[in-house]
Design a protein around this motif. Sequence first.
Motif, PDB file in Angstrom:
ATOM      1  N   GLN A  69       0.830  -1.205   0.000  1.00  0.00           N
ATOM      2  CA  GLN A  69       0.000   0.000   0.000  1.00  0.00           C
ATOM      3  C   GLN A  69       0.862   1.252   0.000  1.00  0.00           C
ATOM      4  O   GLN A  69       0.637   2.180  -0.786  1.00  0.00           O
ATOM      5  CB  GLN A  69      -0.922  -0.007   1.218  1.00  0.00           C
ATOM      6  N   TRP A  70       1.864   1.307   0.886  1.00  0.00           N
ATOM      7  CA  TRP A  70       2.752   2.467   0.911  1.00  0.00           C
ATOM      8  C   TRP A  70       3.454   2.648  -0.436  1.00  0.00           C
ATOM      9  O   TRP A  70       3.571   3.757  -0.937  1.00  0.00           O
ATOM     10  CB  TRP A  70       3.809   2.284   1.996  1.00  0.00           C
ATOM     11  N   HIS A  71       3.919   1.542  -1.001  1.00  0.00           N
ATOM     12  CA  HIS A  71       4.664   1.591  -2.260  1.00  0.00           C
ATOM     13  C   HIS A  71       3.827   2.210  -3.374  1.00  0.00           C
ATOM     14  O   HIS A  71       4.309   3.077  -4.117  1.00  0.00           O
ATOM     15  CB  HIS A  71       5.103   0.175  -2.647  1.00  0.00           C
ATOM     16  N   HIS A  72       2.577   1.784  -3.495  1.00  0.00           N
ATOM     17  CA  HIS A  72       1.742   2.278  -4.591  1.00  0.00           C
ATOM     18  C   HIS A  72       1.247   3.698  -4.345  1.00  0.00           C
ATOM     19  O   HIS A  72       1.208   4.524  -5.267  1.00  0.00           O
ATOM     20  CB  HIS A  72       0.557   1.320  -4.813  1.00  0.00           C
ATOM     21  N   GLU A  73       0.874   4.005  -3.119  1.00  0.00           N
ATOM     22  CA  GLU A  73       0.378   5.350  -2.827  1.00  0.00           C
ATOM     23  C   GLU A  73       1.487   6.395  -2.924  1.00  0.00           C
ATOM     24  O   GLU A  73       1.231   7.553  -3.276  1.00  0.00           O
ATOM     25  CB  GLU A  73      -0.245   5.383  -1.430  1.00  0.00           C
ATOM     26  N   ALA A  74       2.722   5.999  -2.627  1.00  0.00           N
ATOM     27  CA  ALA A  74       3.830   6.954  -2.621  1.00  0.00           C
ATOM     28  C   ALA A  74       4.099   7.533  -4.008  1.00  0.00           C
ATOM     29  O   ALA A  74       4.508   8.693  -4.119  1.00  0.00           O
ATOM     30  CB  ALA A  74       5.094   6.287  -2.077  1.00  0.00           C
ATOM     31  N   ALA A  75       3.881   6.755  -5.054  1.00  0.00           N
ATOM     32  CA  ALA A  75       4.143   7.256  -6.410  1.00  0.00           C
ATOM     33  C   ALA A  75       3.274   8.472  -6.711  1.00  0.00           C
ATOM     34  O   ALA A  75       3.753   9.485  -7.240  1.00  0.00           O
ATOM     35  CB  ALA A  75       3.889   6.145  -7.431  1.00  0.00           C
ATOM     36  N   ASP A  76       1.996   8.394  -6.352  1.00  0.00           N
ATOM     37  CA  ASP A  76       1.102   9.537  -6.568  1.00  0.00           C
ATOM     38  C   ASP A  76       1.472  10.705  -5.656  1.00  0.00           C
ATOM     39  O   ASP A  76       1.442  11.862  -6.069  1.00  0.00           O
ATOM     40  CB  ASP A  76      -0.352   9.120  -6.312  1.00  0.00           C
ATOM     41  N   GLN A  77       1.841  10.399  -4.401  1.00  0.00           N
ATOM     42  CA  GLN A  77       2.195  11.456  -3.453  1.00  0.00           C
ATOM     43  C   GLN A  77       3.444  12.215  -3.913  1.00  0.00           C
ATOM     44  O   GLN A  77       3.512  13.435  -3.793  1.00  0.00           O
ATOM     45  CB  GLN A  77       2.425  10.860  -2.059  1.00  0.00           C
ATOM     46  N   ARG A  78       4.420  11.487  -4.438  1.00  0.00           N
ATOM     47  CA  ARG A  78       5.645  12.157  -4.914  1.00  0.00           C
ATOM     48  C   ARG A  78       5.352  13.074  -6.092  1.00  0.00           C
ATOM     49  O   ARG A  78       5.950  14.152  -6.227  1.00  0.00           O
ATOM     50  CB  ARG A  78       6.709  11.125  -5.279  1.00  0.00           C
ATOM     51  N   ALA A  79       4.441  12.682  -6.958  1.00  0.00           N
ATOM     52  CA  ALA A  79       4.070  13.526  -8.092  1.00  0.00           C
ATOM     53  C   ALA A  79       3.407  14.815  -7.614  1.00  0.00           C
ATOM     54  O   ALA A  79       3.668  15.903  -8.144  1.00  0.00           O
ATOM     55  CB  ALA A  79       3.143  12.763  -9.041  1.00  0.00           C
ATOM     56  N   VAL A  80       2.547  14.697  -6.609  1.00  0.00           N
ATOM     57  CA  VAL A  80       1.898  15.879  -6.034  1.00  0.00           C
ATOM     58  C   VAL A  80       2.942  16.807  -5.421  1.00  0.00           C
ATOM     59  O   VAL A  80       2.909  18.031  -5.594  1.00  0.00           O
ATOM     60  CB  VAL A  80       0.860  15.468  -4.974  1.00  0.00           C
ATOM     61  N   VAL A  81       3.913  16.233  -4.699  1.00  0.00           N
ATOM     62  CA  VAL A  81       4.967  17.033  -4.072  1.00  0.00           C
ATOM     63  C   VAL A  81       5.769  17.792  -5.134  1.00  0.00           C
ATOM     64  O   VAL A  81       6.094  18.970  -4.958  1.00  0.00           O
ATOM     65  CB  VAL A  81       5.900  16.131  -3.229  1.00  0.00           C
ATOM     66  N   ALA A  82       6.105  17.126  -6.228  1.00  0.00           N
ATOM     67  CA  ALA A  82       6.892  17.775  -7.285  1.00  0.00           C
ATOM     68  C   ALA A  82       6.146  18.968  -7.871  1.00  0.00           C
ATOM     69  O   ALA A  82       6.733  20.033  -8.103  1.00  0.00           O
ATOM     70  CB  ALA A  82       7.226  16.762  -8.381  1.00  0.00           C
ATOM     71  N   ARG A  83       4.849  18.812  -8.098  1.00  0.00           N
ATOM     72  CA  ARG A  83       4.056  19.934  -8.636  1.00  0.00           C
ATOM     73  C   ARG A  83       3.980  21.066  -7.619  1.00  0.00           C
ATOM     74  O   ARG A  83       4.085  22.249  -7.967  1.00  0.00           O
ATOM     75  CB  ARG A  83       2.651  19.451  -9.005  1.00  0.00           C
ATOM     76  N   ASP A  84       3.785  20.709  -6.351  1.00  0.00           N
ATOM     77  CA  ASP A  84       3.688  21.709  -5.294  1.00  0.00           C
ATOM     78  C   ASP A  84       5.002  22.467  -5.152  1.00  0.00           C
ATOM     79  O   ASP A  84       5.020  23.692  -4.990  1.00  0.00           O
ATOM     80  CB  ASP A  84       3.346  21.016  -3.972  1.00  0.00           C
ATOM     81  N   ALA A  85       6.120  21.751  -5.216  1.00  0.00           N
ATOM     82  CA  ALA A  85       7.434  22.391  -5.095  1.00  0.00           C
ATOM     83  C   ALA A  85       7.671  23.364  -6.231  1.00  0.00           C
ATOM     84  O   ALA A  85       8.196  24.466  -6.025  1.00  0.00           O
ATOM     85  CB  ALA A  85       8.528  21.318  -5.074  1.00  0.00           C
ATOM     86  N   SER A  86       7.274  22.989  -7.431  1.00  0.00           N
ATOM     87  CA  SER A  86       7.446  23.872  -8.580  1.00  0.00           C
ATOM     88  C   SER A  86       6.633  25.152  -8.404  1.00  0.00           C
ATOM     89  O   SER A  86       7.103  26.256  -8.705  1.00  0.00           O
ATOM     90  CB  SER A  86       7.027  23.135  -9.856  1.00  0.00           C
ATOM     91  N   ARG A  87       5.409  25.006  -7.893  1.00  0.00           N
ATOM     92  CA  ARG A  87       4.562  26.187  -7.696  1.00  0.00           C
ATOM     93  C   ARG A  87       5.128  27.095  -6.611  1.00  0.00           C
ATOM     94  O   ARG A  87       5.222  28.316  -6.786  1.00  0.00           O
ATOM     95  CB  ARG A  87       3.150  25.735  -7.306  1.00  0.00           C
ATOM     96  N   LEU A  88       5.535  26.516  -5.489  1.00  0.00           N
ATOM     97  CA  LEU A  88       6.045  27.323  -4.378  1.00  0.00           C
ATOM     98  C   LEU A  88       7.347  28.024  -4.738  1.00  0.00           C
ATOM     99  O   LEU A  88       7.635  29.113  -4.235  1.00  0.00           O
ATOM    100  CB  LEU A  88       6.266  26.444  -3.146  1.00  0.00           C
ATOM    101  N   ALA A  89       8.155  27.396  -5.597  1.00  0.00           N
ATOM    102  CA  ALA A  89       9.452  27.966  -5.953  1.00  0.00           C
ATOM    103  C   ALA A  89       9.358  29.042  -7.023  1.00  0.00           C
ATOM    104  O   ALA A  89      10.361  29.684  -7.342  1.00  0.00           O
ATOM    105  CB  ALA A  89      10.399  26.856  -6.416  1.00  0.00           C
ATOM    106  N   SER A  90       8.157  29.251  -7.570  1.00  0.00           N
ATOM    107  CA  SER A  90       7.975  30.335  -8.538  1.00  0.00           C
ATOM    108  C   SER A  90       8.001  31.668  -7.790  1.00  0.00           C
ATOM    109  O   SER A  90       7.226  31.857  -6.846  1.00  0.00           O
ATOM    110  CB  SER A  90       6.636  30.179  -9.276  1.00  0.00           C
TER     111      SER A  90
END
Length: 499
Positions: free
Chosen positions: A32-53
């Motif tokens: 469960q952690w393995h599969h859910e983490a892939a989506d969570q990491r994608a969300v983090v990457a988008r969030d980081a890009s937005r915050l760093a603008s």
Amino acid sequence: MNTPPPLPNVDALIRRSERLAAVPGLTQQALQWHHEAADQRAVVARDASRLASPRLWPDTLGSLLSMGWRVVSTAAPDVPFQLLGAAAAAVGLRVEPPNASAGTLERAQRLVRAGGPTYVKLGQFIATADGLLPEEWVTAFAWCRDEAPALPTEVVLDVVDRELGDARDRLEWVDETPLAAGSIGQVHRGRLADGSEVVVKVRRPGLRRRFRSDIETLALTAAAAEKLHEGARSANLTGFVELFAQLALEELDFRLEAANLVDSTAILEAMGADHMRAPRPVPGMVTERVLVMELLPGVSYARLDPSREHDGDRLLHLGIQGVVEATLKHGVFHGDLHAGNVLVDQDTGSFSLVDFGIAGRLDAAQRAGLVEYLTAWAMSDAEGQIRAMQSFGAIASDADITPLVAELQVELDLLQDRSRGAVTFDQLGITLGRLLQVLARNGFRMPKELVLFFKNLLYLAGFAASVAPDADVLEVVQGILLELLADPESGLGEVTSAA
């Protein structure tokens, strides 16, 4: 480039893992952690890009005012730029050599102490930059690694109570004295009702909102620095802020760390690396803010008892082999292998890798690109290095790379002249720095996984200095690479063909 061969299936490795299956309920929880983490990491990457603008968000105003007060109180307007530039240099970027005067270092430390967790995190980057920053900077911020201001015991226990709910009854004892206190988490020894010795990691309260507003402020600071300083602009400080944001935001969610732990446990077992382990999380006792995991033996390799004998050459070979093989064969690796995260049990000579908040994850194309880059580095081949960066997505596949190749080749030729053609391990870090500079000056982004991997190679140089100071680290790395490439079961022969 041909289609690179796929990476081994981590899902299948988790299902086959005997170490995970030995803990009741952990295999299913791990999947469960393995599969859910892939989506969570994608969300983090988008969030980081937005915050760093670099934009002025409503919740950034308070952080800007707070930053202004902290700058005034340190009486040094250039300190935020110095701090950000030093942290960027710690991942291989070169802005300008940071001012290492006692006055500047003292003011920078005051700013970090007053700034709170985000700035302590910047300090951690600096504290683990041996070989990339002046020794004075590394030493001055050593306290940021595990000596951040500790949370009161009542706060820690309150977070544990709220997060674990009914499972809290399984935790029989928590030591009031923390093992370590960092910018994001604080860790305590504990014991379960069944007698199992564990580590309890607790996230500092109110951290997510604080990090978000501070990252937005750092983005504005980086943008201002790039307007005022040519060196900051050529180093792409705004790109560093995005990288910093992604790493920091991933560490905020302990469920992502749990996924890193179970993936690494399964991979190390599949490699047959019985000498190297990662802690197993306790099922039902992991949330976004609390992580309970098994306690593993060992002390930091930098604190080995000198009165006791140890086979340094063996430790060095096994340590490097485990890191390189996990990276190149499976594409998953610990992203922060400083001395505090690599424990050695002197009774058995085994390794315990801890603190998996940061992990690198390569896809098949990136793995092929990394193999291609290492080959090109050994040959001082600028075109090969630039083409490898296309595999990492740092450069568009249809981009005109001719000017990039010419610019990088000039840098590599200068390095070759200074070293009289000799290829050294230290040159690997310097060459990567030159490559990142060329990418930054031309507006390309820093590939996170490449930065983490090469930081690890620099950490391994420090590891060698502690356990086997007379060893030729480059020779050890090259020997391990040749063994992996020649082993048909590793699949890396297919990778080099595809690259």
